[in-house]
Design a protein around this motif. Structure first.
Motif, PDB file in Angstrom:
ATOM      1  N   ALA A  65       0.824  -1.209   0.000  1.00 30.75           N
ATOM      2  CA  ALA A  65       0.000   0.000   0.000  1.00 30.75           C
ATOM      3  C   ALA A  65       0.864   1.267   0.000  1.00 30.75           C
ATOM      4  CB  ALA A  65      -0.932  -0.009   1.207  1.00 30.75           C
ATOM      5  N   PHE A  66       1.877   1.316   0.872  1.00 37.25           N
ATOM      6  CA  PHE A  66       2.710   2.520   0.969  1.00 37.25           C
ATOM      7  C   PHE A  66       3.611   2.688  -0.251  1.00 37.25           C
ATOM      8  CE2 PHE A  66       1.827   2.553   5.596  1.00 37.25           C
ATOM      9  CZ  PHE A  66       1.401   3.863   5.677  1.00 37.25           C
ATOM     10  N   LEU A 129      -2.065   1.900  -9.895  1.00 33.36           N
ATOM     11  CA  LEU A 129      -3.106   2.321 -10.838  1.00 33.36           C
ATOM     12  C   LEU A 129      -4.325   2.898 -10.111  1.00 33.36           C
ATOM     13  CD1 LEU A 129      -2.998  -0.613 -13.428  1.00 33.36           C
ATOM     14  CD2 LEU A 129      -2.146   1.724 -13.717  1.00 33.36           C
ATOM     15  N   ALA A 130      -4.643   2.344  -8.944  1.00 35.57           N
ATOM     16  CA  ALA A 130      -5.799   2.845  -8.188  1.00 35.57           C
ATOM     17  C   ALA A 130      -5.494   4.167  -7.497  1.00 35.57           C
ATOM     18  CB  ALA A 130      -6.227   1.803  -7.156  1.00 35.57           C
ATOM     19  N   ALA A 131      -4.281   4.289  -6.944  1.00 32.17           N
ATOM     20  CA  ALA A 131      -3.933   5.484  -6.165  1.00 32.17           C
ATOM     21  C   ALA A 131      -3.551   6.667  -7.049  1.00 32.17           C
ATOM     22  CB  ALA A 131      -2.768   5.157  -5.224  1.00 32.17           C
ATOM     23  N   LEU A 132      -3.191   6.392  -8.294  1.00 33.42           N
ATOM     24  CA  LEU A 132      -2.685   7.463  -9.168  1.00 33.42           C
ATOM     25  C   LEU A 132      -3.743   8.516  -9.486  1.00 33.42           C
ATOM     26  CD1 LEU A 132      -0.509   8.614 -11.068  1.00 33.42           C
ATOM     27  CD2 LEU A 132      -1.369   7.067 -12.842  1.00 33.42           C
ATOM     28  N   LEU A 187      -7.494   4.337  -0.212  1.00 30.43           N
ATOM     29  CA  LEU A 187      -7.755   3.506  -1.393  1.00 30.43           C
ATOM     30  C   LEU A 187      -6.672   2.452  -1.590  1.00 30.43           C
ATOM     31  CD1 LEU A 187      -9.862   3.360  -3.650  1.00 30.43           C
ATOM     32  CD2 LEU A 187      -8.410   4.866  -5.011  1.00 30.43           C
ATOM     33  N   SER A 188      -5.421   2.821  -1.363  1.00 27.50           N
ATOM     34  CA  SER A 188      -4.320   1.883  -1.574  1.00 27.50           C
ATOM     35  C   SER A 188      -4.396   0.706  -0.603  1.00 27.50           C
ATOM     36  CB  SER A 188      -2.975   2.611  -1.446  1.00 27.50           C
ATOM     37  OG  SER A 188      -2.833   3.163  -0.155  1.00 27.50           O
TER      38      SER A 188
END
Length: 257
Positions: A65-66, A129-132, A187-188
């Motif tokens: 996640a980080f 891709l989700a966090a971007l 989200l991450s």
């Protein structure tokens, strides 16, 4: 200031939900293998921190996640500022940004599994891709929200280049960037756990999947509760960082006054 009435109301709501849970479990309508007693779940919650497997899973989830959040920030912030600061680039990329950020990232997982296997790399790419997109979009908004008077002043005084970027554009965009980072932080973590559940990549989600296969419903719910507290803790921690970084901003000064 501590709000006693708010705290008592939250405790009452929590106690009410626990009572409903206890009654539903005791009624036997769903079976103990599907809905365990609250006491069984809390017993498992107390046991988990004493197991090395729990800490290993937590470490793997937080690492993906980080790391994914950091990579997304390194890509999204400068790219968003460039797009937002240039009207022509913004108009040329607006459709593509709107298109790509609307895609359900989880739908890409079968493709990434074929390319990279059910691995840490695949999970990391999914998180990036989700966090971007929240970071990129908020950075674009921030770069485009420079007040016309400030823009005119920089033109009048001939301020440009690095000085304009670091003294005008970046401080103006910083509240938006922090909002994007806060959204992407939660989200991450959620996406990392979701990918672990679906693809059996080691982490908190993988432990949930294994417990479900073993029929250990108390452990499943215990890990779900841990996931919820993990997201809440990270969100509160980032909100504190946001207040510190934006201590100069009028919105934060008004909030803390």
């Amino acid at each position: 200031m501590f709000d006693n009435r708010k705290f008592i109301s939250q405790v009452l709501v929590g106690a009410g939900l626990l009572a409903l849970w206890q009654l539903a479990a005791m009624s036997g309508s769903m079976g103990r293998d599907l809905l365990p007693l609250p006491l069984d779940v809390f017993s498992r919650l107390i046991e988990l921190p004493f197991e090395a497997r729990f800490w290993n899973a937590l470490q793997l989830t937080l690492a993906s996640a980080f790391l994914g959040l950091c990579i997304a920030a390194v890509i999204g912030i400068p790219l968003g500022l460039i797009i937002g600061a240039n009207p022509r680039v913004y108009r040329a990329t607006r459709f593509l940004v709107d298109l790509f950020r609307s895609w359900p990232i989880i739908a890409l997982m079968p493709v990434l599994v074929l390319l990279f296997g059910a691995s840490f790399k695949m999970k990391l790419i999914m998180v990036v891709l989700a966090a971007l997109w929240p970071i990129l979009v908020q950075s674009i908004y921030g770069a485009r929200r420079v007040e016309p008077t400030i823009e005119d002043m920089t033109l009048s005084y001939g301020i440009g280049g690095r000085v304009k970027f670091f003294e005008v554009a970046l401080p103006n965009a910083l509240p938006f960037i922090m909002t994007g980072l806060r959204i992407s932080t939660a989200l991450s973590v959620l996406l990392s756990i979701g990918v672990e559940v679906l693809s059996s990549v080691p982490g908190i989600g993988y432990e949930i999947a294994i417990a479900r296969i073993d029929g250990a419903s108390a452990e499943v719910i215990a890990y779900v509760i841990v996931s919820g507290f993990l997201g809440l803790t990270l969100n509160q921690a980032f909100a504190a960082i946001e207040r510190y970084v934006l201590a100069w901003h009028p919105s934060v000064r008004g909030e803390t006054a």
